[in-house]
Design a protein around this motif. Sequence first.
Motif, mmCIF file in Angstrom:
data_model
loop_
_atom_site.group_PDB
_atom_site.id
_atom_site.type_symbol
_atom_site.label_atom_id
_atom_site.label_comp_id
_atom_site.label_asym_id
_atom_site.label_seq_id
_atom_site.Cartn_x
_atom_site.Cartn_y
_atom_site.Cartn_z
ATOM 1 N N GLY A 1 -52.334 2.918 -33.785
ATOM 2 C CA GLY A 1 -53.182 3.348 -32.888
ATOM 3 C C GLY A 1 -52.343 3.537 -31.290
ATOM 4 N N TRP A 2 -52.748 3.911 -30.322
ATOM 5 C CA TRP A 2 -52.731 4.009 -29.302
ATOM 6 C C TRP A 2 -53.856 4.432 -27.497
ATOM 7 N N LEU A 3 -53.508 4.427 -26.799
ATOM 8 C CA LEU A 3 -54.257 4.431 -25.856
ATOM 9 C C LEU A 3 -53.541 4.763 -24.451
ATOM 10 N N ASP A 4 -54.163 6.328 -24.279
ATOM 11 C CA ASP A 4 -53.535 6.742 -22.819
ATOM 12 C C ASP A 4 -54.096 7.425 -21.481
ATOM 13 N N HIS A 5 -53.881 7.467 -20.735
ATOM 14 C CA HIS A 5 -54.454 8.136 -19.918
ATOM 15 C C HIS A 5 -55.756 7.275 -19.215
ATOM 16 N N GLU A 6 -55.881 6.169 -18.758
ATOM 17 C CA GLU A 6 -56.468 4.999 -18.416
ATOM 18 C C GLU A 6 -56.256 4.444 -17.507
#
Length: 226
Positions: free
Chosen positions: A54-59
Amino acid sequence: MDIRKTLARAAGVGAVATAALGLFSTGAANADTFVPLPGGNVVQTFSDGTQVHGWLDHESANINPSMGSTPVHRNAWVSGSAHVHLTGDSSVNGGAIYPGYVVGCQVNIAGGGVNASPSVGGSWDSSGKVTPSAGVSTGGNLSLGPGQAQAFYILDIEKKDDFGQDHHSTHTSFTGNDASVSWKDETIGLTGCAGYAQARSFVSYEINSSTIQGWVTLWGAPFSIG
Protein backbone atom coordinates in the motif's frame (compact mmCIF):
# COMPACT_ATOMS: atom_id res chain seq x y z
CA MET A 1 7.12 73.98 -14.23
CA ASP A 2 9.92 71.45 -13.83
CA ILE A 3 8.47 68.32 -15.46
CA ARG A 4 11.13 66.12 -13.80
CA LYS A 5 10.09 67.18 -10.29
CA THR A 6 6.42 66.61 -11.16
CA LEU A 7 7.14 63.10 -12.37
CA ALA A 8 9.25 62.39 -9.29
CA ARG A 9 6.41 63.51 -7.00
CA ALA A 10 3.95 61.34 -8.95
CA ALA A 11 6.25 58.36 -8.64
CA GLY A 12 6.52 58.96 -4.91
CA VAL A 13 2.75 59.05 -4.52
CA GLY A 14 2.53 55.78 -6.48
CA ALA A 15 5.05 54.14 -4.15
CA VAL A 16 3.11 55.25 -1.07
CA ALA A 17 -0.14 53.95 -2.57
CA THR A 18 1.49 50.61 -3.32
CA ALA A 19 2.80 50.34 0.23
CA ALA A 20 -0.67 51.10 1.60
CA LEU A 21 -2.19 48.39 -0.56
CA GLY A 22 0.40 45.98 0.79
CA LEU A 23 -0.52 46.83 4.37
CA PHE A 24 -4.20 46.26 3.69
CA SER A 25 -3.88 43.11 1.55
CA THR A 26 -6.56 40.57 2.37
CA GLY A 27 -5.52 38.04 4.99
CA ALA A 28 -1.86 38.99 5.04
CA ALA A 29 -1.54 37.96 8.67
CA ASN A 30 -3.79 34.92 8.35
CA ALA A 31 -2.72 33.55 4.99
CA ASP A 32 -3.27 29.88 4.27
CA THR A 33 -0.19 27.70 4.53
CA PHE A 34 0.30 24.97 1.95
CA VAL A 35 2.12 21.94 3.36
CA PRO A 36 3.35 19.26 0.94
CA LEU A 37 3.48 15.89 2.68
CA PRO A 38 5.73 12.91 1.87
CA GLY A 39 3.08 10.18 1.79
CA GLY A 40 4.48 6.74 2.49
CA ASN A 41 4.24 3.05 1.78
CA VAL A 42 3.84 -0.24 3.61
CA VAL A 43 4.48 -3.86 2.59
CA GLN A 44 3.17 -6.83 4.54
CA THR A 45 3.00 -10.54 3.76
CA PHE A 46 0.30 -12.71 5.31
CA SER A 47 0.61 -16.33 6.36
CA ASP A 48 -0.94 -17.62 3.13
CA GLY A 49 1.66 -15.81 1.02
CA THR A 50 -0.54 -12.84 0.08
CA GLN A 51 1.62 -9.73 -0.10
CA VAL A 52 0.08 -6.28 0.35
CA HIS A 53 1.81 -3.19 -0.97
CA GLY A 54 0.00 0.00 0.00
CA TRP A 55 1.19 3.51 -0.69
CA LEU A 56 0.07 7.10 -0.27
CA ASP A 57 1.09 9.89 -2.64
CA HIS A 58 0.12 13.40 -3.79
CA GLU A 59 -0.58 14.16 -0.14
CA SER A 60 -0.87 17.76 1.07
CA ALA A 61 -2.60 20.04 3.56
CA ASN A 62 -3.69 23.64 3.17
CA ILE A 63 -3.90 25.12 6.64
CA ASN A 64 -5.83 28.16 7.85
CA PRO A 65 -4.94 28.93 11.47
CA SER A 66 -8.24 30.50 12.50
CA MET A 67 -11.39 30.15 10.41
CA GLY A 68 -13.35 31.12 13.52
CA SER A 69 -11.12 34.16 14.16
CA THR A 70 -10.15 32.82 17.59
CA PRO A 71 -7.07 30.93 18.81
CA VAL A 72 -9.14 27.79 19.48
CA HIS A 73 -10.27 27.41 15.86
CA ARG A 74 -8.23 25.59 13.19
CA ASN A 75 -9.10 24.59 9.67
CA ALA A 76 -7.26 22.52 7.09
CA TRP A 77 -8.07 21.15 3.66
CA VAL A 78 -6.36 17.84 2.98
CA SER A 79 -5.76 15.90 -0.23
CA GLY A 80 -4.11 12.64 -1.20
CA SER A 81 -4.28 9.36 -3.13
CA ALA A 82 -4.11 5.87 -1.65
CA HIS A 83 -3.18 2.79 -3.68
CA VAL A 84 -2.88 -0.95 -3.10
CA HIS A 85 -1.32 -3.79 -5.08
CA LEU A 86 -1.77 -7.44 -4.07
CA THR A 87 0.36 -10.37 -5.10
CA GLY A 88 -0.24 -14.02 -4.34
CA ASP A 89 -2.06 -17.01 -5.74
CA SER A 90 -5.50 -17.06 -7.35
CA SER A 91 -7.22 -17.06 -3.95
CA VAL A 92 -6.69 -13.28 -3.63
CA ASN A 93 -10.04 -11.64 -4.29
CA GLY A 94 -9.73 -7.98 -3.29
CA GLY A 95 -10.80 -6.09 -0.22
CA ALA A 96 -11.51 -2.51 0.88
CA ILE A 97 -9.68 0.79 1.42
CA TYR A 98 -10.49 3.02 4.43
CA PRO A 99 -8.72 6.42 4.32
CA GLY A 100 -8.92 8.75 7.30
CA TYR A 101 -7.16 11.13 9.66
CA VAL A 102 -6.25 11.33 13.32
CA VAL A 103 -6.30 14.77 14.95
CA GLY A 104 -4.81 15.51 18.36
CA CYS A 105 -4.84 18.49 20.73
CA GLN A 106 -1.68 18.79 22.82
CA VAL A 107 -1.02 15.07 22.42
CA ASN A 108 1.80 13.36 20.55
CA ILE A 109 0.38 11.40 17.64
CA ALA A 110 3.74 10.84 15.97
CA GLY A 111 3.86 7.25 17.18
CA GLY A 112 0.89 6.26 15.05
CA GLY A 113 -0.77 3.00 15.94
CA VAL A 114 1.88 1.91 18.45
CA ASN A 115 2.38 4.80 20.85
CA ALA A 116 -0.59 7.14 20.53
CA SER A 117 -3.15 6.96 23.32
CA PRO A 118 -6.25 8.99 22.44
CA SER A 119 -8.67 9.63 25.27
CA VAL A 120 -11.71 10.03 23.00
CA GLY A 121 -12.85 9.40 19.47
CA GLY A 122 -11.67 5.91 18.61
CA SER A 123 -8.70 3.66 19.07
CA TRP A 124 -5.81 2.07 17.22
CA ASP A 125 -4.11 -1.11 18.33
CA SER A 126 -0.49 -2.26 18.16
CA SER A 127 -1.04 -3.75 14.70
CA GLY A 128 -2.19 -0.35 13.43
CA LYS A 129 -5.87 -1.15 13.00
CA VAL A 130 -7.81 2.10 13.40
CA THR A 131 -11.33 2.02 14.83
CA PRO A 132 -13.11 5.38 14.99
CA SER A 133 -15.86 5.55 17.59
CA ALA A 134 -19.40 5.14 16.31
CA GLY A 135 -20.25 8.81 16.72
CA VAL A 136 -17.36 10.08 14.64
CA SER A 137 -17.10 7.48 11.89
CA THR A 138 -16.97 10.15 9.17
CA GLY A 139 -16.56 13.88 8.95
CA GLY A 140 -13.80 16.24 9.96
CA ASN A 141 -15.54 18.76 12.22
CA LEU A 142 -14.07 18.01 15.62
CA SER A 143 -14.10 19.47 19.12
CA LEU A 144 -11.11 18.47 21.24
CA GLY A 145 -9.60 19.50 24.55
CA PRO A 146 -6.00 19.12 25.73
CA GLY A 147 -4.75 15.55 25.66
CA GLN A 148 -7.52 14.35 23.37
CA ALA A 149 -7.30 12.82 19.90
CA GLN A 150 -9.92 11.67 17.46
CA ALA A 151 -9.89 9.37 14.44
CA PHE A 152 -12.33 9.64 11.56
CA TYR A 153 -12.81 8.24 8.07
CA ILE A 154 -13.07 10.73 5.20
CA LEU A 155 -15.21 8.67 2.81
CA ASP A 156 -18.98 8.87 2.97
CA ILE A 157 -20.19 6.88 -0.02
CA GLU A 158 -23.98 6.79 -0.26
CA LYS A 159 -25.79 3.95 -1.99
CA LYS A 160 -29.00 1.95 -1.69
CA ASP A 161 -29.00 -1.25 0.33
CA ASP A 162 -30.89 -4.44 -0.61
CA PHE A 163 -34.10 -2.91 0.80
CA GLY A 164 -33.80 0.39 -1.04
CA GLN A 165 -32.70 2.36 2.02
CA ASP A 166 -29.81 4.82 1.96
CA HIS A 167 -26.58 3.26 3.16
CA HIS A 168 -23.41 5.21 3.94
CA SER A 169 -20.03 3.52 3.56
CA THR A 170 -16.68 4.68 4.94
CA HIS A 171 -14.67 2.58 2.48
CA THR A 172 -14.36 1.72 -1.16
CA SER A 173 -14.41 -1.97 -2.02
CA PHE A 174 -12.43 -3.56 -4.80
CA THR A 175 -11.90 -6.89 -6.51
CA GLY A 176 -8.73 -8.11 -8.13
CA ASN A 177 -5.20 -7.08 -7.29
CA ASP A 178 -5.09 -3.30 -7.74
CA ALA A 179 -7.15 -0.37 -6.49
CA SER A 180 -6.87 3.29 -5.54
CA VAL A 181 -8.92 6.13 -4.09
CA SER A 182 -8.26 9.88 -4.09
CA TRP A 183 -9.62 12.84 -2.12
CA LYS A 184 -9.30 16.56 -2.70
CA ASP A 185 -9.73 19.42 -0.21
CA GLU A 186 -11.46 17.39 2.47
CA THR A 187 -12.03 19.56 5.54
CA ILE A 188 -10.58 19.15 9.01
CA GLY A 189 -12.24 21.71 11.28
CA LEU A 190 -11.07 21.81 14.90
CA THR A 191 -12.56 23.82 17.77
CA GLY A 192 -11.83 23.97 21.49
CA CYS A 193 -8.07 23.36 21.31
CA ALA A 194 -6.20 26.26 22.87
CA GLY A 195 -2.79 24.54 22.56
CA TYR A 196 -0.89 23.05 19.66
CA ALA A 197 -2.72 20.67 17.34
CA GLN A 198 -1.48 17.97 14.98
CA ALA A 199 -3.02 15.72 12.37
CA ARG A 200 -1.86 12.75 10.32
CA SER A 201 -3.43 10.57 7.67
CA PHE A 202 -3.92 6.83 7.75
CA VAL A 203 -5.07 4.33 5.16
CA SER A 204 -6.38 0.97 6.35
CA TYR A 205 -6.54 -1.90 3.89
CA GLU A 206 -8.84 -4.85 4.51
CA ILE A 207 -7.67 -7.81 2.43
CA ASN A 208 -9.69 -10.91 1.63
CA SER A 209 -8.62 -14.24 0.19
CA SER A 210 -9.96 -17.79 0.34
CA THR A 211 -7.90 -18.46 3.48
CA ILE A 212 -7.38 -15.17 5.33
CA GLN A 213 -8.92 -11.82 6.13
CA GLY A 214 -6.15 -9.39 6.96
CA TRP A 215 -5.79 -5.74 7.93
CA VAL A 216 -2.87 -3.44 7.12
CA THR A 217 -2.61 0.26 8.06
CA LEU A 218 -0.34 2.83 6.47
CA TRP A 219 0.41 6.00 8.44
CA GLY A 220 1.23 9.35 6.85
CA ALA A 221 3.54 11.95 8.35
CA PRO A 222 2.24 14.13 11.21
CA PHE A 223 1.76 17.80 10.44
CA SER A 224 0.90 20.85 12.54
CA ILE A 225 -2.46 22.56 12.14
CA GLY A 226 -1.50 25.41 14.45
